[in-house]
Design a protein around this motif. Structure first.
Motif, PDB file in Angstrom:
ATOM      1  N   CYS A  22       0.362  -1.177  -0.200  1.00 15.37           N
ATOM      2  CA  CYS A  22      -0.376  -0.202  -0.068  1.00 15.37           C
ATOM      3  C   CYS A  22       0.868   1.373  -0.104  1.00 15.37           C
ATOM      4  CB  CYS A  22      -0.558  -0.172   1.184  1.00 15.37           C
ATOM      5  SG  CYS A  22      -2.030  -1.469   1.313  1.00 15.37           S
ATOM      6  N   ALA A  25       2.209   2.113  -2.888  1.00 14.22           N
ATOM      7  CA  ALA A  25       1.425   2.402  -4.033  1.00 14.22           C
ATOM      8  C   ALA A  25       0.777   3.859  -4.572  1.00 14.22           C
ATOM      9  CB  ALA A  25       0.101   1.173  -3.962  1.00 14.22           C
ATOM     10  N   THR A  26       0.597   3.684  -2.199  1.00 13.24           N
ATOM     11  CA  THR A  26       0.334   5.519  -2.350  1.00 13.24           C
ATOM     12  C   THR A  26       1.260   6.313  -2.764  1.00 13.24           C
ATOM     13  OG1 THR A  26      -0.620   4.470  -0.595  1.00 13.24           O
ATOM     14  CG2 THR A  26      -0.343   7.373  -0.701  1.00 13.24           C
ATOM     15  N   LEU A  29       0.958   6.957  -6.645  1.00 10.57           N
ATOM     16  CA  LEU A  29       0.207   7.532  -6.915  1.00 10.57           C
ATOM     17  C   LEU A  29       0.642   9.179  -6.772  1.00 10.57           C
ATOM     18  CD1 LEU A  29      -2.787   5.399  -6.051  1.00 10.57           C
ATOM     19  CD2 LEU A  29      -2.362   5.801  -8.393  1.00 10.57           C
TER      20      LEU A  29
ATOM     21  N   SER B  51      -0.637  -4.262 -14.114  1.00  7.37           N
ATOM     22  CA  SER B  51      -0.792  -4.995 -12.923  1.00  7.37           C
ATOM     23  C   SER B  51      -0.121  -6.674 -13.113  1.00  7.37           C
ATOM     24  CB  SER B  51      -2.054  -5.481 -12.759  1.00  7.37           C
ATOM     25  OG  SER B  51      -3.058  -5.667 -13.543  1.00  7.37           O
ATOM     26  N   CYS B  70      -3.801  -7.667  -2.222  1.00  7.92           N
ATOM     27  CA  CYS B  70      -2.379  -7.077  -2.715  1.00  7.92           C
ATOM     28  C   CYS B  70      -3.153  -6.800  -4.084  1.00  7.92           C
ATOM     29  CB  CYS B  70      -1.865  -8.090  -2.522  1.00  7.92           C
ATOM     30  SG  CYS B  70      -0.935  -8.382  -0.729  1.00  7.92           S
ATOM     31  N   VAL B  73      -4.998  -3.413  -5.004  1.00 10.36           N
ATOM     32  CA  VAL B  73      -4.254  -2.285  -4.324  1.00 10.36           C
ATOM     33  C   VAL B  73      -3.921  -1.954  -5.972  1.00 10.36           C
ATOM     34  CG1 VAL B  73      -2.271  -1.203  -3.507  1.00 10.36           C
ATOM     35  CG2 VAL B  73      -3.882  -2.637  -2.126  1.00 10.36           C
ATOM     36  N   ILE B  74      -2.692  -3.246  -6.031  1.00 11.10           N
ATOM     37  CA  ILE B  74      -1.575  -3.254  -7.654  1.00 11.10           C
ATOM     38  C   ILE B  74      -2.562  -2.611  -8.394  1.00 11.10           C
ATOM     39  CG2 ILE B  74      -0.420  -4.143  -8.685  1.00 11.10           C
ATOM     40  CD1 ILE B  74       0.165  -6.091  -6.761  1.00 11.10           C
ATOM     41  N   THR B  77      -4.215   0.684  -8.108  1.00  7.43           N
ATOM     42  CA  THR B  77      -3.509   2.116  -8.675  1.00  7.43           C
ATOM     43  C   THR B  77      -3.041   2.397  -9.922  1.00  7.43           C
ATOM     44  OG1 THR B  77      -2.248   0.998  -6.329  1.00  7.43           O
ATOM     45  CG2 THR B  77      -0.682   2.869  -8.005  1.00  7.43           C
TER      46      THR B  77
END
Lengths: 187, 200
Positions: A22, A25-26, A29, B51, B70, B73-74, B77
Motif C-alpha cells: 500500500c 502504491a500511495t 499515485l 498489474s 494485494c 491495491v496493485i 493503482t
C-alpha cells in the motif's frame, strides 16, 4: 499458547506485507497526481475559455467574478459589459453536470455550453454532442435567443429522444441559476 | 512456441469477451461507439499489463491468505494512473468514457488474470498473457461497438455513412448490446463446435 503466538506472528507479517504494498502504491499515485495536476487544471481551464469564446464571440475579454456562491464572468468589449457568462451546476441522470450560460443584461440567452457531464453515452451525452456537419450541439442551440427565465422542456425546448431526464436537468438548471443570478445582481 | 501461445490464446481460444465471457459490464456500457471501444480497450490493456508485471514480481512475497487485497491495491493503482493520465492528455476521450475508467478496478478480466495466471507464472509469460488478453478484449470491444455504432447511429468513427438510413435507437441502448454480444458468441460457438466435430 504456542499456536497463538504463531498466529500472531503470521498476522503481523501479513499486515506488514500488505502495508508495504500500500505504501509503494500511495507513493506512485502521489507522484502521478502531482505530475498530472497542472495538466488537468489547464485542460479544464482551456475547455472553459473555449466555451466562453463560443457563447460570447463579440466579447474581447472576460472578467471572473462571484456573487452569492455563483461563479460568473463579465463579458467585456472595450470597457462596457455586453453580458454575463454564468456557471451552472445541474443534476442529471448520471451525476452532476457543469454548464456555462451566456446571457445579455436582461437575461436573453446568447449560448449554452456543457463543460462536463456524466450522462449515458449515446443518449444523455447528446446534450453536448455536435452532429457531423454542424458547428455546435443541436440541443443547446435551442436555447439561443430565448429568455433564460422562460425556458422549459416541452414548452419551448424539445427533449432529446430517450434522454428526458438529461434534457430537463440542463433546462431547469439554466432556468433556476440564471433567475437566481439576476435576482442577486439587482440587489 | 509455448511462450508465444500465452499471447495468442487471449486473441481467440480464450478471448476474454467471447470465450471466457468476462468483463461484460464495461463491454455492454462503452461499446456505443468505436472511439469508446478503442479507448476502453487501450486503458484496460495498460492496467492488465501493469498489474500483471507487479503481481508476477511479487508472487514470491505475497502470502496466499492476503493475495486478493494485494492484487486489488496493485490493480487500483494502475487504474488511477491511467485515469489521471487520460484526464491530463486525452480529455475528450476521458469525458466520453467517464465512469468506466475507474470501474476497470472491478473488471473481472484484470483480477481473473492476476488470480489465474500472473500470480503463478514468471514475468515474461505474464506480460505476454496480459497483452494477449488486453488485445483480445480490445478487438472484441471494437467489433461490438462497430456493429452498434453503424446500426444504431448510422455512423462509423463519428462519420455519417449514408443519409437514407434511419438508425434503430435500440442498438445504441442496452438491449442492442446484449443482442450483439449474444449473437456474436453464438456465431463463434457454432464455428468452434464445427471445428471440434471435424477433429473427431
Amino acid at each position: 499458547m504456542v499456536w497463538l503466538e504463531e498466529e500472531m506472528k503470521e498476522l503481523i507479517k501479513f499486515g506488514l506485507i500488505l502495508g508495504i504494498i500500500c505504501l509503494v502504491a500511495t507513493l506512485v499515485l502521489a507522484v502521478t497526481y502531482e505530475v498530472t495536476k497542472p495538466k488537468i487544471e489547464a485542460q479544464s481551464k482551456r475547455g472553459e475559455n473555449a466555451a466562453l469564446k463560443e457563447i460570447m464571440p463579440d466579447a474581447a475579454s472576460f472578467n471572473e467574478k462571484e456573487i452569492g456562491g455563483i461563479k460568473y464572468f463579465e463579458a467585456l468589449k472595450g470597457k462596457t459589459i455586453i453580458g454575463y457568462c454564468v456557471t451552472v451546476v445541474g443534476e442529471g441522470y448520471g451525476g452532476y453536470m457543469h454548464l456555462i450560460v451566456g446571457i445579455d443584461q436582461v437575461g436573453v440567452i446568447k449560448g449554452v455550453r456543457v463543460l462536463d457531464h456524466q450522462e449515458t453515452p449515446g443518449l444523455g451525452s447528446q446534450i453536448s454532442e455536435v452532429k457531423p456537419g454542424e458547428k455546435d450541439p443541436g440541443f443547446l442551440r435551442q436555447f439561443i435567443g430565448k429568455s433564460a427565465r422562460t425556458v422549459e422542456v416541452g414548452k419551448n425546448i424539445d427533449t432529446i429522444t430517450g434522454a428526458t431526464i438529461s434534457s430537463k436537468a440542463v433546462t431547469s438548471a439554466v432556468n433556476k441559476t440564471v433567475n437566481e443570478f439576476l435576482a442577486k445582481m439587482k440587489r | 512456441m509455448k511462450t508465444l501461445g500465452e499471447f495468442i490464446k487471449g486473441l481467440w481460444r480464450e478471448n476474454p469477451t467471447f470465450r471466457l465471457v468476462l468483463g461484460l459490464c464495461p463491454t455492454l456500457a462503452v461499446s456505443t461507439s468505436v472511439v469508446n471501444g478503442i479507448g476502453m480497450g487501450i486503458a484496460a490493456t495498460f492496467v492488465l499489463v501493469g498489474s500483471s508485471i507487479f503481481v508476477s514480481l511479487t508472487r514470491g512475497i505475497v502470502p496466499e491468505k492476503v493475495r486478493i487485497p494485494c492484487f486489488i491495491v496493485i490493480i487500483a493503482t494502475f487504474v488511477t494512473i491511467i485515469d489521471l493520465l487520460m484526464k491530463a492528455y486525452a480529455p475528450v476521450l476521458s469525458r466520453s468514457l467517464g465512469m468506466f475508467v475507474p470501474l476497470i478496478v472491478v473488471n473481472c478480466i484484470v483480477l481473473g488474470r492476476a488470480e489465474a495466471f500472473s500470480s503463478k507464472e514468471p514475468l515474461a509469460r505474464s506480460i505476454l498473457d496480459a497483452l494477449g488478453m488486453g488485445i483480445g478484449f480490445t478487438w472484441a470491444l471494437v467489433l461490438i461497438s462497430a456493429i452498434r455504432e453503424v446500426l444504431g447511429n448510422g455512423t462509423f468513427l463519428g462519420k455519417i455513412l449514408t443519409a437514407n438510413f434511419e438508425p434503430p435507437l435500440f442498438m445504441i441502448l442496452a438491449p442492442g448490446a446484449l443482442l450483439t454480444i449474444g449473437l456474436l458468441i453464438g456465431i463463434m460457438n457454432y464455428f468452434v463446435m464445427k471445428s471440434k466435430a471435424r477433429v473427431k
